[in-house]
Design an enzyme around this catalytic site. Structure first.
Site, PDB file in Angstrom:
ATOM      1  N   LYS A   1       0.829  -1.063   0.330  1.00 47.16           N
ATOM      2  CA  LYS A   1       0.185   0.009  -0.226  1.00 47.16           C
ATOM      3  C   LYS A   1       1.041   1.223   0.050  1.00 47.16           C
ATOM      4  O   LYS A   1       1.729   1.262   0.877  1.00 47.16           O
ATOM      5  CB  LYS A   1      -0.826   0.077   1.519  1.00 47.16           C
TER       6      LYS A   1
HETATM    7  C1  5RP Z   1      -2.097   4.303   8.012  1.00 44.17           C
HETATM    8  C2  5RP Z   1      -2.813   3.566   7.080  1.00 44.17           C
HETATM    9  C3  5RP Z   1      -4.243   4.174   6.820  1.00 44.17           C
HETATM   10  O1  5RP Z   1      -5.166   2.884   7.030  1.00 44.17           O
HETATM   11  C4  5RP Z   1      -4.535   4.640   5.678  1.00 44.17           C
HETATM   12  O2  5RP Z   1      -3.285   5.093   5.111  1.00 44.17           O
HETATM   13  C5  5RP Z   1      -5.323   5.733   5.873  1.00 44.17           C
HETATM   14  O3  5RP Z   1      -6.119   5.652   4.627  1.00 44.17           O
HETATM   15  P1  5RP Z   1      -6.427   7.230   4.037  1.00 44.17           P
HETATM   16  O4  5RP Z   1      -4.818   7.829   3.871  1.00 44.17           O
HETATM   17  O5  5RP Z   1      -6.794   7.139   2.735  1.00 44.17           O
HETATM   18  O6  5RP Z   1      -7.404   7.766   5.088  1.00 44.17           O
HETATM   19  O7  5RP Z   1      -2.568   2.597   6.451  1.00 44.17           O
HETATM   20  O8  5RP Z   1      -0.940   4.561   7.488  1.00 44.17           O
END
Ligand code: 5RP
Length: 292
Positions: free
Chosen positions: A205
């Site tokens: 991710k």
């Molecule tokens: C924290 C994470 C969170 O789940 C994610 O990044 C948050 O999602 P968004 O940025 O879309 O609110 O992995 O690092």
């Protein structure tokens, strides 16, 4: 080390060439994995589109009750039919999500930071593999802090989780954190995503950036893109479209869904881009048509 010695050859990411060892399995880099791994990955990535809409609401693990996530028990039933995977902590799943849902489970298993720390990069593995198995997790999410003070321990966490989960054919999702010393450049994301994939993460991710297609091409496992801070819906859909066009195999958005005035419609519009090849304009028209 050619790059460190200043010897430069031109890099070629072959961005127009499909990943070579996909075999007939629909998840990048997973063709040689075993049945159990493939089953979990299929719970995450659609065999039809090869892509996924993950909904991240694990923010509470270090941010507490952020706007939009004050009442998970109310939010999740409204969204669950509009996404493919829920990404959350075990505490959130067990208390706020009915166990009869039939979507993928991305279980957050690292923790240790909080918004009142100066340095968020120090974490531990917070969930035993046995508890992850009891929760039927389809993948285990571990934060990595490449270039930060906590780099070594986060790589230790990631490696321990990959090793433990591999014993039970459970994939690991490496989450690239951004912070003070980690710029949102293609150079940074190429470095961080590749390190995490080479260490054995099955999904990575990360964030969208310029030259994203090169980041995705150089990463041998599927990338899902985080949303980051809330953007106007039109801009978030543009980012989703550019991510998929650039080779991401899904979105893992949080705030851009749950902080929208229309979270279910936003998740649906993202799904149109991710699974049905909608352009950002078509997705925006779809979203606007449903929220007028
Ligand atoms: C924290 C994470 C969170 O789940 C994610 O990044 C948050 O999602 P968004 O940025 O879309 O609110 O992995 O690092």
């Amino acid at each position: 080390m050619a790059d460190l010695d200043g010897i430069k050859i031109e890099k070629n990411y072959y961005t127009d060439t499909a990943f070579a060892t996909g075999g007939d399995f629909h998840v990048k880099g997973a063709a040689n994995l075993d049945w159990g791994m493939k089953k979990h990955l299929t719970n995450i990535f659609s065999p039809k589109s090869g892509n996924t809409v993950m909904f991240a609401f694990d923010h509470g693990y270090f941010m507490g009750s952020v706007s939009g996530l004050e009442r998970l028990d109310i939010l999740i039933p409204r969204l669950i039919d509009h996404v493919d995977v829920l990404m959350a902590t075990r505490g959130a799943f067990r208390t706020c999500v009915k166990p009869d849902f039939r979507k993928g489970i991305a279980l957050r298993v690292s923790a240790g930071s909080s918004m009142i720390n100066d340095d968020l990069s120090h974490e531990i593995v917070s969930v035993d593999i046995e508890d992850a198995i009891r929760m039927n997790a389809d993948c285990l999410a571990v934060q990595t802090f490449i270039g930060a003070d906590g780099q070594l321990e986060s790589i230790d966490n990631l490696s321990k989780v990959i090793n433990a989960a591999a014993r039970y054919s459970i994939p690991t999702l490496g989450v690239i954190a951004v912070g003070k010393n980690m710029e949102r450049t293609d150079q940074y994301f190429k470095l961080a995503t590749r390190i995490v994939a080479e260490l054995g993460a099955h999904i990575v991710k990360t964030y969208y950036c310029d030259k994203f297609e090169e980041v995705a091409a150089a990463c041998p496992v599927p990338i899902v893109v985080a949303g980051g801070k809330k953007l106007p819906e039109k801009e978030a859909l543009e980012m989703a479209y550019r991510s998929i066009q650039g080779g991401a195999r899904g979105l893992d958005m949080g705030r851009n869904i749950f902080q929208s005035y229309h979270p279910a419609e936003m998740a649906d519009a993202i799904g149109k881009i991710v699974h049905e090849k909608f352009t950002d304009k078509e997705a925006w028209e779809y979203y606007s048509g449903r929220t007028r």
